[in-house]
Design a protein around this motif. Structure first.
Motif, PDB file in Angstrom:
ATOM      1  N   GLU A  28      -5.351  -1.928  11.812  1.00  0.00           N
ATOM      2  CA  GLU A  28      -4.321  -0.989  11.347  1.00  0.00           C
ATOM      3  C   GLU A  28      -4.096  -1.128   9.844  1.00  0.00           C
ATOM      4  O   GLU A  28      -3.959  -0.122   9.136  1.00  0.00           O
ATOM      5  N   LEU A  29      -4.072  -2.357   9.352  1.00  0.00           N
ATOM      6  CA  LEU A  29      -3.893  -2.570   7.920  1.00  0.00           C
ATOM      7  C   LEU A  29      -5.047  -1.952   7.140  1.00  0.00           C
ATOM      8  O   LEU A  29      -4.831  -1.268   6.137  1.00  0.00           O
ATOM      9  N   LYS A  30      -6.269  -2.140   7.612  1.00  0.00           N
ATOM     10  CA  LYS A  30      -7.426  -1.533   6.945  1.00  0.00           C
ATOM     11  C   LYS A  30      -7.305  -0.018   6.924  1.00  0.00           C
ATOM     12  O   LYS A  30      -7.612   0.622   5.913  1.00  0.00           O
ATOM     13  N   GLU A  31      -6.851   0.572   8.009  1.00  0.00           N
ATOM     14  CA  GLU A  31      -6.683   2.028   8.053  1.00  0.00           C
ATOM     15  C   GLU A  31      -5.634   2.478   7.029  1.00  0.00           C
ATOM     16  O   GLU A  31      -5.832   3.465   6.325  1.00  0.00           O
ATOM     17  N   HIS A  32      -4.549   1.736   6.917  1.00  0.00           N
ATOM     18  CA  HIS A  32      -3.520   2.094   5.938  1.00  0.00           C
ATOM     19  C   HIS A  32      -4.011   1.879   4.499  1.00  0.00           C
ATOM     20  O   HIS A  32      -3.638   2.642   3.605  1.00  0.00           O
ATOM     21  N   LEU A  33      -4.842   0.882   4.285  1.00  0.00           N
ATOM     22  CA  LEU A  33      -5.430   0.706   2.951  1.00  0.00           C
ATOM     23  C   LEU A  33      -6.336   1.887   2.607  1.00  0.00           C
ATOM     24  O   LEU A  33      -6.321   2.385   1.477  1.00  0.00           O
ATOM     25  N   CYS A  34      -7.104   2.369   3.589  1.00  0.00           N
ATOM     26  CA  CYS A  34      -7.955   3.546   3.369  1.00  0.00           C
ATOM     27  C   CYS A  34      -7.112   4.789   3.102  1.00  0.00           C
ATOM     28  O   CYS A  34      -7.427   5.590   2.215  1.00  0.00           O
ATOM     29  N   TRP A  67       5.900   3.253  -0.837  1.00  0.00           N
ATOM     30  CA  TRP A  67       4.991   2.123  -0.689  1.00  0.00           C
ATOM     31  C   TRP A  67       5.613   1.147   0.303  1.00  0.00           C
ATOM     32  O   TRP A  67       6.825   0.927   0.289  1.00  0.00           O
ATOM     33  N   LEU A  68       4.771   0.574   1.160  1.00  0.00           N
ATOM     34  CA  LEU A  68       5.212  -0.435   2.120  1.00  0.00           C
ATOM     35  C   LEU A  68       4.521  -1.755   1.827  1.00  0.00           C
ATOM     36  O   LEU A  68       3.458  -1.791   1.201  1.00  0.00           O
ATOM     37  N   GLN A  69       5.139  -2.819   2.320  1.00  0.00           N
ATOM     38  CA  GLN A  69       4.551  -4.143   2.189  1.00  0.00           C
ATOM     39  C   GLN A  69       4.569  -4.846   3.536  1.00  0.00           C
ATOM     40  O   GLN A  69       5.610  -4.924   4.185  1.00  0.00           O
ATOM     41  N   GLN A  70       3.404  -5.317   3.952  1.00  0.00           N
ATOM     42  CA  GLN A  70       3.328  -6.194   5.118  1.00  0.00           C
ATOM     43  C   GLN A  70       3.494  -7.604   4.584  1.00  0.00           C
ATOM     44  O   GLN A  70       2.652  -8.093   3.841  1.00  0.00           O
ATOM     45  N   SER A 103      -4.115   4.818   1.861  1.00  0.00           N
ATOM     46  CA  SER A 103      -3.536   4.636   0.531  1.00  0.00           C
ATOM     47  C   SER A 103      -4.549   5.023  -0.537  1.00  0.00           C
ATOM     48  O   SER A 103      -4.226   5.744  -1.485  1.00  0.00           O
ATOM     49  N   TYR A 104      -5.772   4.571  -0.370  1.00  0.00           N
ATOM     50  CA  TYR A 104      -6.850   4.938  -1.295  1.00  0.00           C
ATOM     51  C   TYR A 104      -6.961   6.459  -1.384  1.00  0.00           C
ATOM     52  O   TYR A 104      -7.019   7.033  -2.471  1.00  0.00           O
ATOM     53  N   ASP A 105      -6.989   7.124  -0.227  1.00  0.00           N
ATOM     54  CA  ASP A 105      -7.117   8.587  -0.197  1.00  0.00           C
ATOM     55  C   ASP A 105      -5.932   9.274  -0.880  1.00  0.00           C
ATOM     56  O   ASP A 105      -6.112  10.215  -1.655  1.00  0.00           O
ATOM     57  N   LEU A 106      -4.714   8.805  -0.597  1.00  0.00           N
ATOM     58  CA  LEU A 106      -3.522   9.397  -1.226  1.00  0.00           C
ATOM     59  C   LEU A 106      -3.585   9.280  -2.744  1.00  0.00           C
ATOM     60  O   LEU A 106      -3.284  10.233  -3.463  1.00  0.00           O
ATOM     61  N   VAL A 107      -3.961   8.108  -3.210  1.00  0.00           N
ATOM     62  CA  VAL A 107      -4.026   7.888  -4.653  1.00  0.00           C
ATOM     63  C   VAL A 107      -5.170   8.704  -5.259  1.00  0.00           C
ATOM     64  O   VAL A 107      -5.000   9.338  -6.303  1.00  0.00           O
ATOM     65  N   ALA A 108      -6.317   8.715  -4.612  1.00  0.00           N
ATOM     66  CA  ALA A 108      -7.463   9.486  -5.116  1.00  0.00           C
ATOM     67  C   ALA A 108      -7.129  10.977  -5.172  1.00  0.00           C
ATOM     68  O   ALA A 108      -7.491  11.665  -6.132  1.00  0.00           O
ATOM     69  N   PHE A 161       0.836  -1.194   0.000  1.00  0.00           N
ATOM     70  CA  PHE A 161       0.000   0.000   0.000  1.00  0.00           C
ATOM     71  C   PHE A 161       0.874   1.249   0.000  1.00  0.00           C
ATOM     72  O   PHE A 161       2.013   1.233   0.464  1.00  0.00           O
ATOM     73  N   LYS A 162       0.321   2.332  -0.524  1.00  0.00           N
ATOM     74  CA  LYS A 162       1.012   3.619  -0.588  1.00  0.00           C
ATOM     75  C   LYS A 162       0.911   4.312   0.770  1.00  0.00           C
ATOM     76  O   LYS A 162      -0.104   4.195   1.458  1.00  0.00           O
ATOM     77  N   VAL A 163       1.970   5.043   1.139  1.00  0.00           N
ATOM     78  CA  VAL A 163       1.987   5.754   2.415  1.00  0.00           C
ATOM     79  C   VAL A 163       2.599   7.144   2.234  1.00  0.00           C
ATOM     80  O   VAL A 163       3.240   7.421   1.220  1.00  0.00           O
ATOM     81  N   SER A 164       2.414   7.957   3.244  1.00  0.00           N
ATOM     82  CA  SER A 164       3.059   9.271   3.255  1.00  0.00           C
ATOM     83  C   SER A 164       4.550   9.082   3.541  1.00  0.00           C
ATOM     84  O   SER A 164       4.968   8.040   4.072  1.00  0.00           O
ATOM     85  N   PRO A 165       5.367  10.089   3.238  1.00  0.00           N
ATOM     86  CA  PRO A 165       6.797   9.975   3.547  1.00  0.00           C
ATOM     87  C   PRO A 165       7.072   9.709   5.036  1.00  0.00           C
ATOM     88  O   PRO A 165       7.959   8.914   5.362  1.00  0.00           O
ATOM     89  N   LEU A 166       6.306  10.330   5.932  1.00  0.00           N
ATOM     90  CA  LEU A 166       6.511  10.114   7.369  1.00  0.00           C
ATOM     91  C   LEU A 166       6.201   8.673   7.754  1.00  0.00           C
ATOM     92  O   LEU A 166       6.983   8.024   8.462  1.00  0.00           O
ATOM     93  N   VAL A 167       5.084   8.142   7.295  1.00  0.00           N
ATOM     94  CA  VAL A 167       4.721   6.759   7.614  1.00  0.00           C
ATOM     95  C   VAL A 167       5.754   5.795   7.020  1.00  0.00           C
ATOM     96  O   VAL A 167       6.126   4.806   7.652  1.00  0.00           O
ATOM     97  N   PHE A 168       6.254   6.101   5.842  1.00  0.00           N
ATOM     98  CA  PHE A 168       7.287   5.270   5.215  1.00  0.00           C
ATOM     99  C   PHE A 168       8.499   5.160   6.135  1.00  0.00           C
ATOM    100  O   PHE A 168       9.047   4.071   6.329  1.00  0.00           O
ATOM    101  N   GLU A 169       8.907   6.273   6.723  1.00  0.00           N
ATOM    102  CA  GLU A 169      10.069   6.269   7.620  1.00  0.00           C
ATOM    103  C   GLU A 169       9.772   5.565   8.936  1.00  0.00           C
ATOM    104  O   GLU A 169      10.599   4.824   9.449  1.00  0.00           O
ATOM    105  N   VAL A 170       8.592   5.785   9.482  1.00  0.00           N
ATOM    106  CA  VAL A 170       8.246   5.226  10.799  1.00  0.00           C
ATOM    107  C   VAL A 170       8.002   3.716  10.723  1.00  0.00           C
ATOM    108  O   VAL A 170       8.508   2.957  11.549  1.00  0.00           O
ATOM    109  N   LEU A 171       7.222   3.273   9.747  1.00  0.00           N
ATOM    110  CA  LEU A 171       6.853   1.860   9.681  1.00  0.00           C
ATOM    111  C   LEU A 171       7.805   1.003   8.854  1.00  0.00           C
ATOM    112  O   LEU A 171       7.778  -0.219   8.962  1.00  0.00           O
ATOM    113  N   GLY A 172       8.621   1.628   8.031  1.00  0.00           N
ATOM    114  CA  GLY A 172       9.430   0.893   7.063  1.00  0.00           C
ATOM    115  C   GLY A 172      10.360  -0.158   7.609  1.00  0.00           C
ATOM    116  O   GLY A 172      10.720  -1.090   6.895  1.00  0.00           O
ATOM    117  N   ASP A 173      10.737  -0.051   8.882  1.00  0.00           N
ATOM    118  CA  ASP A 173      11.628  -1.063   9.445  1.00  0.00           C
ATOM    119  C   ASP A 173      11.000  -1.799  10.631  1.00  0.00           C
ATOM    120  O   ASP A 173      11.689  -2.427  11.411  1.00  0.00           O
TER     121      ASP A 173
END
Length: 124
Positions: free
Chosen positions: A91-97, A78-81, A99-104, A49-61
């Motif tokens: 939490e995954l559902k929230e990130h999917l939502c 983009w991150l991958q679980q 991602s949807y918003d970012l892309v939209a 799923f697509k994420v913001s730059p901040l979420v990419f840094e926080v969750l990426g590792d």
């Protein structure tokens, strides 16, 4: 979350479409743009799923989460679980939502109006 639950959740979001491509991956789009993918992990479900730059840094590792293969290596956020523990289903559902918003949001105003997309998407 199972692959079937992932697909059902993505299908419930407004104006989404689904295709199977890239080695049997379930690819979900809003309008013409990808917002979520299930597949790409040696036959085991992995959710991308697509994420913001901040979420990419926080969750990426975080354990079970990594920069998405192919996408992140091209500079995209983009991150991958791919493994446990990863995110909870909620939490995954929230990130999917998100991602949807970012892309939209990245669609042109005209395209969003054509599709009837209101940002942010109401969730109930």
């Amino acid at each position: 979350m199972t692959r079937d639950e992932f697909n059902a959740f993505c299908a419930a979001l407004p104006v989404t479409s689904h295709v199977v491509q890239w080695g049997n991956a379930d690819v979900w789009k809003v309008g013409p743009k990808v917002f979520a993918i299930c597949g790409w992990n040696d036959g085991k479900d992995a959710f991308t799923f697509k994420v913001s730059p901040l979420v990419f840094e926080v969750l990426g590792d975080q354990p079970g989460i990594r920069p998405a293969p192919y996408l992140a290596s091209r500079g995209m956020k983009w991150l991958q679980q791919y493994d446990d523990p990863g995110l909870s289903d909620a939490e995954l559902k929230e990130h999917l939502c998100l991602s949807y918003d970012l892309v939209a949001q990245g669609l042109s105003k005209k395209k969003r109006q054509e599709l009837g997309i209101v940002i942010p998407v109401a969730r109930g």
